[in-house]
Scaffold this motif. Structure first.
Motif, mmCIF file in Angstrom:
data_model
loop_
_atom_site.group_PDB
_atom_site.id
_atom_site.type_symbol
_atom_site.label_atom_id
_atom_site.label_comp_id
_atom_site.label_asym_id
_atom_site.label_seq_id
_atom_site.Cartn_x
_atom_site.Cartn_y
_atom_site.Cartn_z
ATOM 1 N N PRO A 1 1.012 -1.185 0.096
ATOM 2 C CA PRO A 1 0.007 0.059 -0.045
ATOM 3 C C PRO A 1 0.780 1.371 0.029
ATOM 4 O O PRO A 1 1.923 1.308 0.390
ATOM 5 C CB PRO A 1 -0.792 -0.007 1.334
ATOM 6 C CG PRO A 1 -0.769 -1.500 1.753
ATOM 7 C CD PRO A 1 0.841 -2.071 1.128
ATOM 8 N N THR A 2 0.418 2.398 -0.537
ATOM 9 C CA THR A 2 0.923 3.579 -0.619
ATOM 10 C C THR A 2 -0.002 4.837 -0.229
ATOM 11 O O THR A 2 -1.490 4.525 -0.326
ATOM 12 C CB THR A 2 1.794 3.910 -2.031
ATOM 13 O OG1 THR A 2 0.836 4.097 -2.939
ATOM 14 C CG2 THR A 2 2.925 2.818 -2.274
ATOM 15 N N VAL A 3 0.431 6.060 -0.025
ATOM 16 C CA VAL A 3 -0.304 7.168 0.123
ATOM 17 C C VAL A 3 0.711 8.162 0.046
ATOM 18 O O VAL A 3 1.716 8.362 0.315
ATOM 19 C CB VAL A 3 -1.117 7.200 1.523
ATOM 20 C CG1 VAL A 3 -0.168 6.956 2.931
ATOM 21 C CG2 VAL A 3 -1.743 8.610 1.578
ATOM 22 N N VAL A 4 0.312 9.192 -0.846
ATOM 23 C CA VAL A 4 0.843 10.468 -1.321
ATOM 24 C C VAL A 4 0.735 11.500 -0.386
ATOM 25 O O VAL A 4 -0.445 12.002 -0.443
ATOM 26 C CB VAL A 4 0.605 10.777 -2.815
ATOM 27 C CG1 VAL A 4 1.556 11.861 -3.263
ATOM 28 C CG2 VAL A 4 0.929 9.376 -3.667
ATOM 29 N N HIS A 5 1.597 12.235 0.070
ATOM 30 C CA HIS A 5 1.562 13.697 0.633
ATOM 31 C C HIS A 5 2.202 14.591 -0.096
ATOM 32 O O HIS A 5 3.430 14.475 -0.666
ATOM 33 C CB HIS A 5 2.208 13.498 2.065
ATOM 34 C CG HIS A 5 2.226 14.662 2.770
ATOM 35 N ND1 HIS A 5 1.171 15.627 3.006
ATOM 36 C CD2 HIS A 5 3.476 15.476 3.281
ATOM 37 C CE1 HIS A 5 1.531 16.666 3.791
ATOM 38 N NE2 HIS A 5 2.786 16.532 3.752
ATOM 39 N N LEU A 6 1.779 15.795 -0.166
ATOM 40 C CA LEU A 6 2.523 16.928 -0.905
ATOM 41 C C LEU A 6 2.782 17.780 0.160
ATOM 42 O O LEU A 6 2.018 18.478 0.844
ATOM 43 C CB LEU A 6 1.550 17.632 -1.881
ATOM 44 C CG LEU A 6 2.219 19.075 -2.418
ATOM 45 C CD1 LEU A 6 3.155 18.393 -3.361
ATOM 46 C CD2 LEU A 6 1.078 19.616 -3.202
ATOM 47 N N ALA B 1 -8.713 15.587 2.767
ATOM 48 C CA ALA B 1 -9.004 14.300 1.862
ATOM 49 C C ALA B 1 -7.779 13.894 0.888
ATOM 50 O O ALA B 1 -7.703 12.837 0.394
ATOM 51 C CB ALA B 1 -10.342 14.462 1.150
ATOM 52 N N SER B 2 -7.008 15.010 0.542
ATOM 53 C CA SER B 2 -6.110 14.691 -0.276
ATOM 54 C C SER B 2 -4.560 15.015 0.286
ATOM 55 O O SER B 2 -3.712 15.184 -0.566
ATOM 56 C CB SER B 2 -6.078 15.576 -1.634
ATOM 57 O OG SER B 2 -7.022 15.303 -2.550
ATOM 58 N N ASP B 3 -4.516 15.071 1.537
ATOM 59 C CA ASP B 3 -3.232 15.406 2.176
ATOM 60 C C ASP B 3 -2.409 14.166 2.505
ATOM 61 O O ASP B 3 -1.329 14.415 3.127
ATOM 62 C CB ASP B 3 -3.475 16.154 3.768
ATOM 63 C CG ASP B 3 -2.122 16.939 4.087
ATOM 64 O OD1 ASP B 3 -1.556 17.510 3.330
ATOM 65 O OD2 ASP B 3 -1.970 16.865 5.258
ATOM 66 N N GLY B 4 -2.911 12.925 1.968
ATOM 67 C CA GLY B 4 -1.990 11.814 2.406
ATOM 68 C C GLY B 4 -2.054 11.331 3.859
ATOM 69 O O GLY B 4 -0.951 11.128 4.276
ATOM 70 N N TYR B 5 -3.026 11.389 4.523
ATOM 71 C CA TYR B 5 -3.071 10.915 5.873
ATOM 72 C C TYR B 5 -2.421 9.342 5.899
ATOM 73 O O TYR B 5 -3.171 8.605 5.055
ATOM 74 C CB TYR B 5 -4.524 10.946 6.490
ATOM 75 C CG TYR B 5 -4.505 10.750 7.918
ATOM 76 C CD1 TYR B 5 -4.216 11.729 8.901
ATOM 77 C CD2 TYR B 5 -4.698 9.531 8.441
ATOM 78 C CE1 TYR B 5 -4.039 11.597 10.087
ATOM 79 C CE2 TYR B 5 -4.912 9.351 9.998
ATOM 80 C CZ TYR B 5 -4.181 10.351 10.766
ATOM 81 O OH TYR B 5 -4.283 10.459 12.129
ATOM 82 N N PRO B 6 -1.677 9.050 6.744
ATOM 83 C CA PRO B 6 -1.204 7.667 6.568
ATOM 84 C C PRO B 6 -1.829 6.475 6.382
ATOM 85 O O PRO B 6 -1.400 5.434 6.158
ATOM 86 C CB PRO B 6 -0.223 7.807 8.138
ATOM 87 C CG PRO B 6 -0.082 8.907 8.334
ATOM 88 C CD PRO B 6 -1.122 9.763 7.892
ATOM 89 N N THR B 7 -3.211 6.314 6.844
ATOM 90 C CA THR B 7 -3.902 5.557 6.932
ATOM 91 C C THR B 7 -4.994 5.476 5.762
ATOM 92 O O THR B 7 -5.866 4.540 5.302
ATOM 93 C CB THR B 7 -4.836 5.329 8.163
ATOM 94 O OG1 THR B 7 -5.479 6.424 8.318
ATOM 95 C CG2 THR B 7 -4.076 5.002 9.281
#
Ligand code: C2O
Ligand code: CU
Ligand code: CU
Length: 522
Positions: free
Chosen positions: A121-126, A134-140
């Motif tokens: 799994p991945t998640v992107v943070h800018l 909702a688009s900030d890439g919260y770790p979960t």
């Protein structure tokens, strides 16, 4: 600890670190702070390393939109020849490390569709973005790969997170970019596994521009260079060495002893190339420097062949231009910090070299990169004495509350941890609740080096251990380097969007080992 006319105050486990300051005294803490950083343990590469200043500096490609304001990035495995003659498998954004650079205009919204073809799994943070939660890439808020079978809600150490928004395969991230022009960067932010994911290659640049900045006449075009500095180490088979407890990064987080304080490599990469060299005109260059290392701090200097130090004229900080330039000879840069610098190569003999060195390194890690001054050239660039007039001038008296946070080592889940206010990160706990628009002063104290980062809100540094900020603390920042035993006061306004955000240490190993907390903006 005095109340300073504040309506509410939370002191979270600050006693210990304040005790440290009281016991050692400020002069000792200042002395500690001047010592070279011991911010992690260094891995030793098992392949021959190239001599410095041979590989040309790569400039990451600019990502082309698929439509106005729309981008697509496929996260996938790829390999690259980082060290000459050695193939290195990577996890990438779009096949390269660094990932492609996104070039945006202030206020021009951008949607990036990420597709996860990696095995985890991945998640992107800018990082540095003023982004809706909702688009900030919260770790979960994970994007699961196809056929991901790992059990549980995957909120880390078995903690469920009922608010997590998990998707399969793809996710759209929308960035309004209603913010000052700045060098931002995007990187993975997966719960418990951020450090190894960035290490494997999941990092790229995002530059926000506007007309006002472009009208200043700063060096531009080929004379503006993004420099993403990151250290790595290479195993005998060419893979990136990393002391993960679970080499597949599937289930068990954490790193082996003695790397609990941070993982450092013995190879310094700039834009993904080892100790590169770049040919320049004898003219001014704008260097947009990011320290994308997990744990390594640098103290940069630009030195000519005859030992002369060039001025590093700082024009911007993490969150954009300063009010006025600040000249440095030596510039400390902690993980995740950015400095916007102008260096003038005029006066360096043609054919001569300027090396960018790290005074905190030893042996090969003292070298970073070099510039070879190839030719004389006209230069109509300028460094205006007044750069930006839009910096917030929050005063202490604007603050509706003061909060204290201690960043210290401790225990979590029966092992070693890094804690904020004595607690390891828990997605289910709200650590800070604030109202949209509130101005707050935060006092951050540290046991060892901790580069502290706030999502969403840029801040200004008010004081270091009761003294005025340092010259490089100028401007609007989103990451501040706390030095051992130091207490740093910052002021910010929680502006932009409501929702759940984070603050954390950006030593990526500390972040994965608990040093993160929630900010709820209501
Ligand atoms: Cu650069 Cu929360 O991160
Ligand atoms: Cu961030
Ligand atoms: Cu830390």
């Amino acid at each position: 600890m005095r109340e300073r006319g504040v309506s509410r105050r939370r002191a979270l486990g600050i006693g210990g670190a304040l005790g440290l300051i009281a016991a050692t005294g400020l002069s000792t803490s200042a002395a500690l702070a001047r010592r070279p950083s011991i911010t992690g343990a260094e891995l030793t590469s098992a392949v021959p390393l190239p001599p410095p200043y041979q590989v040309p500096l790569p400039i990451p490609a600019t990502l082309q939109p698929t439509a106005q304001g729309r981008y697509e990035i496929v996260q996938r495995e790829a390999s690259a020849e980082i060290l000459p003659g050695v193939r290195t498998p990577l996890w990438t954004y779009g096949g390269t490390f660094p990932g492609p650079t996104i070039e945006s205009r202030r206020g021009g919204p951008v949607t990036v569709t990420h597709r996860n073809e990696l095995p985890v799994p991945t998640v992107v943070h800018l990082h540095g973005g003023r982004t809706p939660a909702a688009s900030d890439g919260y770790p979960t808020d994970l994007v699961l790969p196809r056929n991901w079978t790992h059990a549980g809600g995957h909120a880390g150490h078995g903690m469920p997170d009922p608010r997590a928004v998990v998707t399969e395969l793809t996710r759209d991230y929308t960035f309004p970019l209603d913010q000052r022009p700045a060098l931002l960067w995007y990187h993975d932010h997966r719960m418990d596994f951020t450090a190894p994911a960035i290490w494997r290659g999941l990092a790229g640049l995002h530059i926000v521009r506007d007309d006002a900045e472009e009208a200043l006449g700063l060096p531009s075009g080929p004379r503006e260079l993004p420099l993403m500095i990151a250290d790595r180490a290479f195993a005998a088979d060419g893979t990136l060495d990393y002391p993960a407890l679970d080499p597949g990064l599937r289930a068990r987080p954490g790193v082996r002893d003695p790397y609990l304080a941070g993982v450092m490599g013995d190879v310094i990469l700039v834009n993904g190339a080892p100790w590169p060299v770049h040919e320049v005109d004898a003219a001014r260059y704008r260097l947009r420097v990011l320290n994308a290392s997990n744990a390594r701090h640098y103290e940069l200097e630009a030195v000519t062949d005859d030992g002369r130090r060039l001025d590093l004229v700082q024009i911007g900080a993490d969150q954009g231009l300063l009010a006025a330039p600040v000249t440095h000879r030596l510039l400390p840069i902690a993980p995740a910090e950015r400095y916007d610098l102008v260096v003038d190569f005029k006066g360096v003999p043609i054919g001569g070299r300027v090396r960018l060195l790290n005074r905190l390194g030893t042996g090969r890690t003292r070298d970073v990169m070099a510039f070879r001054v190839a030719r004389a050239a006209a230069d109509d660039s300028r460094i205006p004495a007044a750069l930006a007039a839009d910096l917030p001038d929050w005063r202490r008296s604007d603050a509706v509350r003061v909060r204290d946070f201690a960043f210290r080592t401790g225990r979590m889940h029966g092992g070693h941890g890094w804690l904020i206010g004595g607690l390891p990160f828990d997605p289910a706990r709200s650590d800070v609740t604030t109202a949209l628009g509130d101005v707050e002063v935060w006092r951050l104290v540290a046991d060892v080096h901790h580069p502290v980062h706030l999502h969403l809100a840029g801040f200004r540094v008010l004081a270091r251990s009761g003294r005025p900020p340092l010259p490089h603390d100028a401007g609007l920042k989103d990451t501040v380097s706390l030095r051992p035993g130091e207490s740093v006061e910052i002021i910010t306004r929680f502006d932009g969007y409501r929702g759940r955000y984070l603050f954390h240490c950006h030593n990526a190993e500390h972040e994965d080992m608990g040093m993160m907390a929630n900010i709820e903006i209501t």
